[in-house]
Each structure stands twice: as structure tokens, then as C-alpha cells.
Design a protein around this motif. Structure first.
Motif, PDB file in Angstrom:
ATOM      1  N   CYS A 128     -21.817   6.149 -22.126  1.00 41.90           N
ATOM      2  CA  CYS A 128     -22.440   6.559 -20.866  1.00 41.90           C
ATOM      3  C   CYS A 128     -23.797   5.888 -20.670  1.00 41.90           C
ATOM      4  O   CYS A 128     -24.155   5.505 -19.547  1.00 41.90           O
ATOM      5  CB  CYS A 128     -22.593   8.075 -20.827  1.00 41.90           C
ATOM      6  SG  CYS A 128     -21.027   8.987 -20.742  1.00 41.90           S
ATOM      7  N   GLY A 129     -24.564   5.744 -21.759  1.00 40.70           N
ATOM      8  CA  GLY A 129     -25.864   5.088 -21.645  1.00 40.70           C
ATOM      9  C   GLY A 129     -25.733   3.648 -21.197  1.00 40.70           C
ATOM     10  O   GLY A 129     -26.536   3.158 -20.379  1.00 40.70           O
TER      11      GLY A 129
ATOM     12  N   TRP B 246     -23.265   2.350 -19.357  1.00 47.42           N
ATOM     13  CA  TRP B 246     -22.910   2.331 -17.942  1.00 47.42           C
ATOM     14  C   TRP B 246     -24.101   2.709 -17.072  1.00 47.42           C
ATOM     15  O   TRP B 246     -24.287   2.135 -15.980  1.00 47.42           O
ATOM     16  CB  TRP B 246     -21.747   3.280 -17.667  1.00 47.42           C
ATOM     17  CG  TRP B 246     -20.392   2.704 -17.923  1.00 47.42           C
ATOM     18  CD1 TRP B 246     -19.422   3.206 -18.732  1.00 47.42           C
ATOM     19  CD2 TRP B 246     -19.844   1.506 -17.357  1.00 47.42           C
ATOM     20  NE1 TRP B 246     -18.303   2.406 -18.715  1.00 47.42           N
ATOM     21  CE2 TRP B 246     -18.530   1.354 -17.873  1.00 47.42           C
ATOM     22  CE3 TRP B 246     -20.325   0.560 -16.464  1.00 47.42           C
ATOM     23  CZ2 TRP B 246     -17.703   0.285 -17.520  1.00 47.42           C
ATOM     24  CZ3 TRP B 246     -19.504  -0.512 -16.116  1.00 47.42           C
ATOM     25  CH2 TRP B 246     -18.212  -0.640 -16.639  1.00 47.42           C
ATOM     26  N   ALA B 247     -24.910   3.662 -17.510  1.00 42.26           N
ATOM     27  CA  ALA B 247     -26.091   4.035 -16.738  1.00 42.26           C
ATOM     28  C   ALA B 247     -27.053   2.858 -16.629  1.00 42.26           C
ATOM     29  O   ALA B 247     -27.621   2.597 -15.548  1.00 42.26           O
ATOM     30  CB  ALA B 247     -26.787   5.234 -17.383  1.00 42.26           C
TER      31      ALA B 247
ATOM     32  N   GLY C  24     -25.524   0.263 -14.279  1.00 36.56           N
ATOM     33  CA  GLY C  24     -25.638   0.705 -12.893  1.00 36.56           C
ATOM     34  C   GLY C  24     -27.047   0.561 -12.350  1.00 36.56           C
ATOM     35  O   GLY C  24     -27.247   0.110 -11.217  1.00 36.56           O
ATOM     36  N   ALA C  25     -28.038   0.931 -13.167  1.00 38.94           N
ATOM     37  CA  ALA C  25     -29.426   0.790 -12.729  1.00 38.94           C
ATOM     38  C   ALA C  25     -29.784  -0.672 -12.498  1.00 38.94           C
ATOM     39  O   ALA C  25     -30.472  -1.019 -11.523  1.00 38.94           O
ATOM     40  CB  ALA C  25     -30.360   1.409 -13.771  1.00 38.94           C
TER      41      ALA C  25
ATOM     42  N   ALA D 152     -24.595   4.660 -12.167  1.00 38.21           N
ATOM     43  CA  ALA D 152     -25.614   5.262 -13.026  1.00 38.21           C
ATOM     44  C   ALA D 152     -25.555   6.786 -12.967  1.00 38.21           C
ATOM     45  O   ALA D 152     -25.606   7.459 -14.010  1.00 38.21           O
ATOM     46  CB  ALA D 152     -27.002   4.763 -12.619  1.00 38.21           C
ATOM     47  N   CYS D 153     -25.438   7.330 -11.766  1.00 38.88           N
ATOM     48  CA  CYS D 153     -25.389   8.794 -11.624  1.00 38.88           C
ATOM     49  C   CYS D 153     -24.104   9.368 -12.227  1.00 38.88           C
ATOM     50  O   CYS D 153     -24.119  10.438 -12.841  1.00 38.88           O
ATOM     51  CB  CYS D 153     -25.507   9.178 -10.153  1.00 38.88           C
ATOM     52  SG  CYS D 153     -27.136   8.840  -9.440  1.00 38.88           S
ATOM     53  N   SER D 154     -22.988   8.648 -12.064  1.00 41.05           N
ATOM     54  CA  SER D 154     -21.730   9.117 -12.655  1.00 41.05           C
ATOM     55  C   SER D 154     -21.824   9.126 -14.174  1.00 41.05           C
ATOM     56  O   SER D 154     -21.311  10.037 -14.834  1.00 41.05           O
ATOM     57  CB  SER D 154     -20.579   8.224 -12.205  1.00 41.05           C
ATOM     58  OG  SER D 154     -20.406   8.277 -10.803  1.00 41.05           O
ATOM     59  N   ALA D 155     -22.475   8.114 -14.746  1.00 39.48           N
ATOM     60  CA  ALA D 155     -22.629   8.053 -16.202  1.00 39.48           C
ATOM     61  C   ALA D 155     -23.486   9.209 -16.704  1.00 39.48           C
ATOM     62  O   ALA D 155     -23.145   9.858 -17.706  1.00 39.48           O
ATOM     63  CB  ALA D 155     -23.250   6.718 -16.597  1.00 39.48           C
ATOM     64  N   LEU D 156     -24.588   9.472 -16.027  1.00 36.28           N
ATOM     65  CA  LEU D 156     -25.449  10.572 -16.450  1.00 36.28           C
ATOM     66  C   LEU D 156     -24.756  11.919 -16.273  1.00 36.28           C
ATOM     67  O   LEU D 156     -24.880  12.812 -17.116  1.00 36.28           O
ATOM     68  CB  LEU D 156     -26.757  10.530 -15.658  1.00 36.28           C
ATOM     69  CG  LEU D 156     -27.661   9.326 -15.933  1.00 36.28           C
ATOM     70  CD1 LEU D 156     -28.875   9.337 -15.004  1.00 36.28           C
ATOM     71  CD2 LEU D 156     -28.105   9.302 -17.393  1.00 36.28           C
TER      72      LEU D 156
END
Length: 419
Positions: free
Chosen positions: A291-292, A294-295, A298-299, A385-389
Motif C-alpha cells: 500500500c505504501g 501505491w500511495a 499515486g502521489a 494514493a487515497c485508495s492505498a491509504l
């Protein structure tokens, strides 16, 4: 380096060389089919139709064809699949003609190759972990991921040279030759298992022949479900960069194909740098890493729509490339630790989700890119990013630990792993 140690094992080396050629052939095929269609029709919409036709069998078989897919969970069966792919690819140049009939036959060939690929890809992914000890699954997953990264760079780079000697349609025949080499290698692996450990061990994943439904497995391992869902969202949003980068460069920087090549090269170089880091990660917390990554990607994608100078854009492209292997290798290595039946089903589900997300993104997001490339990058990057978080937060609230069950090593597996 772990990759080099793995390549000292003959079965791993044979499979890696065969798949290196096969993946490179796939890149040549992907470029050739688009060029052939556009040269014959001048229609971008038909190019999109070809892309959808190639992905459709993955979606259909992944959704309703789990029993059919599980019938090909052996090296022997996959050798036949690659042999069939070689025959189809070699036949295409002889069937092609620049008219409606030729386009129809090409689409039929694309559908057939997509169907064979949908049978091949998840089964090969499920078989690969049995080539090594359980603690080396991360490394061999990274090794094959590296193969794909190299092919993405070498494919476009070599196609210009090849086209000096062959036509676009003849590239299909070259792709068929790579499938044939892969078929021979897979057949050798099938015989290797049979002679080293008896016919029962010829298929290390023969235990996976009985297909299992995805629902119970995902309910038992909800964090895997979160990861696969995030993968689908990310692949949906990846259409923004795939389609929108040329538009962003043209509208925001007044740049052309040369700069686009630099950005693409930066992503490729970053992926090559990031692969060893992802392949040799030994700490726990796989979902946090996944997840980190992907975040962060995304950022970085969102920032591409905000930066004002090309050097910053190139640095962001390099960063996205570096973190990309951490997403693909981490998830596939975790799935590779499951028992064969569950492993095959989860890999098939993951493939179905990302194909569905990617196809939907290619159909929907170009409209957002046309409206504003800058806003498309910001929206797509922030969504990932939001989906990963959100996935990471949701996973922390799950009470059941998500640990892949230990997989006992078969006799045939020990024989091959010890080489």
C-alpha cells in the motif's frame, strides 16, 4: 546477488531464458498489431477495439472459467498452450489482408491469443514458486518481474531495427518463434520433473488441478482481497499516464516525441533500479509495503500534473519507476506462498481484476484527459494514493491475521531446488 544465484539452477535458467524471449515477443506483438490496424484503417477507435479484444478473454475466463483454467496447471499443458500460440502467431501473416476480411481475421487471432494467454499466465505464475524453496519465492518472483521490465525497454528499442528487415505483419511470425522456444523449454521442464521424481511429481502444482472458488479464500484472507482490489483501482487509473503523458507534455511544456521518450526511459530505468530492492526485501509487513508503494506512486503521478519544469517531471517519472516493482513483486510473492490450489485461484482473480480495471480505464479516462491532461493526472494520482491509504487503514481494523499457509515442499521440488 540473489538473481544470479537463482540462475545457477538449470530449471530456473531454462524457464527464465524462455520467458525472456516470450515476453519480448509479446511486446513485439503488441506493437505490431496496433501498427497493422492503424496502417490499414487509420482508425484509433479500431486500435482501442483490438486492445479490448485482447483483454476480454482474461476477464471472461477469470470470472466464469476457473475449472477450465485449472486444467492447465502443469508444465506439460502449458507447453501445448505455447505451441498453439506459436501456430496462431505464425499463421497471422499468411491470413492478413488490408481489408475488412483481414481485420476480422486479425481480431479473431487476437481473441484466440488472448484466450490462450488467459490460460497460460495464471498457471505459470502458480507453478513458478515450486521451482524454489518457500523462502526464495520473493526472489524468483522478482527475477521474472525483471524479465518484464527489460522487455518493456528492449521491445520498442528493437522494433525499429527489426522493421529494417521485415514488415510489420512478419513481426507476428517472430512472436510465434518465441512462443515455440518457450514451448520447448516448458516441455523440458515437464520431462525433468517426471524423470527426477517420478510421474506423480511431474506437475508440482498437480495439487491445484481441483479448482477452488475465490469467495471462501478471500473471506479467509481479507487483506489479500484488499490488495487485489487496490491493484484493480491502480490499473484503472494507469490509463491516465498511458494515454495522457503525450498530451500533458504537449499542452504544458510544448514538448514532443523526444521528451516523451525521455520520460518513458526514466520510468524504465527506475523500475530496473527498484527491482532488486523489491526482490530482496526480507522484512514482514507485506501489505504495508504494498500500500505504501501505491500511495507513493499515486502521489508522484498527481504531482506530475502540478510541476512546472521538465527536470522535476523526469525525477517524478524515475520515482514512479522505482516503486513499481514493490507493488508487483510484493503481491505476487505473497500469493506465491499459498497452497497451489489457492495460489492459482488468487492469481487468476488478480489477473481478472487488473484486466477489467485496465480495460475500463482505457475506455473511460481518455475523456478526462481530453478535457484537461493536468487535472487528469491529479485526479488519477490522488485516487490511487487515497485508495492505498484507505486499504491500509481498513486492513489495520481486521482482527484475523492474514498469513499465507505454509506449503510443504514436494520431493520433486527439493530435487530441482538443490541444483
Amino acid at each position: 546477488m540473489e538473481h544470479l544465484r537463482l540462475l545457477r539452477r538449470r530449471p530456473v535458467l531454462v524457464l527464465w531464458l524462455a520467458q525472456s524471449l516470450s515476453v519480448l515477443g509479446d511486446r513485439l506483438y503488441a506493437l505490431a498489431v496496433m501498427w497493422v490496424v492503424y496502417a490499414a484503417t487509420g482508425s484509433a477507435s479500431l486500435m482501442g477495439l483490438v486492445a479490448v479484444a485482447e483483454s476480454l478473454p482474461y476477464i471472461v475466463l477469470g470470472t466464469v472459467g476457473r475449472r477450465l483454467v485449472s486444467r492447465f496447471s502443469s508444465y506439460r499443458a502449458l507447453a501445448w498452450v505455447d505451441g498453439a500460440r506459436a501456430a496462431v502467431a505464425v499463421a497471422l501473416p499468411f491470413l492478413w489482408s488490408p481489408d475488412a476480411r483481414g481485420i476480422a481475421l486479425l481480431l479473431a487471432g487476437v481473441l484466440l491469443l488472448g484466450t490462450l494467454g488467459a490460460l497460460f499466465d495464471p498457471n505459470l505464475g502458480a507453478l513458478v514458486p515450486d521451482l524454489v524453496e518457500p523462502e526464495r519465492v520473493q526472489q524468483i518472483t522478482g527475477l521474472l518481474d525483471l524479465t518484464g521490465r527489460i522487455a518493456r525497454i528492449a521491445g520498442p528499442a528493437s522494433i525499429g531495427l527489426l522493421l529494417l528487415f521485415v514488415s510489420e505483419v512478419q513481426l507476428f511470425a517472430l512472436n510465434g518463434a518465441t512462443f515455440a522456444v518457450s514451448a520447448v523449454a516448458l516441455r523440458w521442464l515437464a520431462r525433468r520433473y517426471a524423470t527426477s521424481a517420478g510421474e506423480a511429481a511431474e506437475r508440482p502444482a498437480s495439487r491445484a488441478r481441483s479448482s477452488v472458488p475465490a469467495g471462501p479464500v478471500l473471506r479467509e484472507h481479507p487483506r489479500v482481497g484488499l490488495a487485489i482490489g487496490l491493484h484493480g483501482v491502480a490499473l484503472f487509473c494507469s490509463a491516465v499516464t498511458a494515454i495522457g503523458m503525450p498530451a500533458l507534455l504537449a499542452t504544458r511544456y510544448g514538448a514532443g516525441a523526444a521528451v516523451y521518450g525521455l520520460v518513458t526511459a526514466a520510468v524504465g530505468v527506475g523500475a530496473l533500479l527498484g527491482n532488486p530492492l523489491a526482490s530482496n526485501r526480507r522484512s514482514g509487513g507485506w501489505l504495508t509495503v504494498y500500500c505504501g508503494a501505491w500511495a507513493l506512486q499515486g502521489a508522484a503521478t498527481a504531482c506530475m500534473g502540478l510541476v512546472l519544469d521538465l527536470p522535476a517531471l523526469l525525477l517524478l517519472a524515475l520515482l514512479t519507476g522505482i516503486v513499481t516493482p514493490a507493488t508487483s513483486v510484493t503481491l505476487r510473492a505473497h500469493l506465491g506462498a499459498f497452497a497451489p490450489a489457492e495460489r492459482l485461484r488468487l492469481m487468476s482473480v488478480d489477473q481478472t481484476i487488473i484486466r477489467t480495471g485496465g480495460t475500463a480505464g482505457m475506455l473511460v479516462l481518455p475523456f478526462l484527459v481530453d478535457a484537461s491532461p493536468r487535472n487528469a493526472f491529479v485526479a488519477g494520482g490522488l485516487t490511487v494514493a487515497c485508495s492505498a491509504l484507505a486499504s491500509l487503514i481498513a486492513s489495520s481494523r481486521l482482527l484475523r491475521p492474514d498469513v499465507a499457509p505454509a506449503v510443504p515442499t514436494a520431493v520433486g521440488d527439493r530435487t530441482m531446488a538443490s541444483e
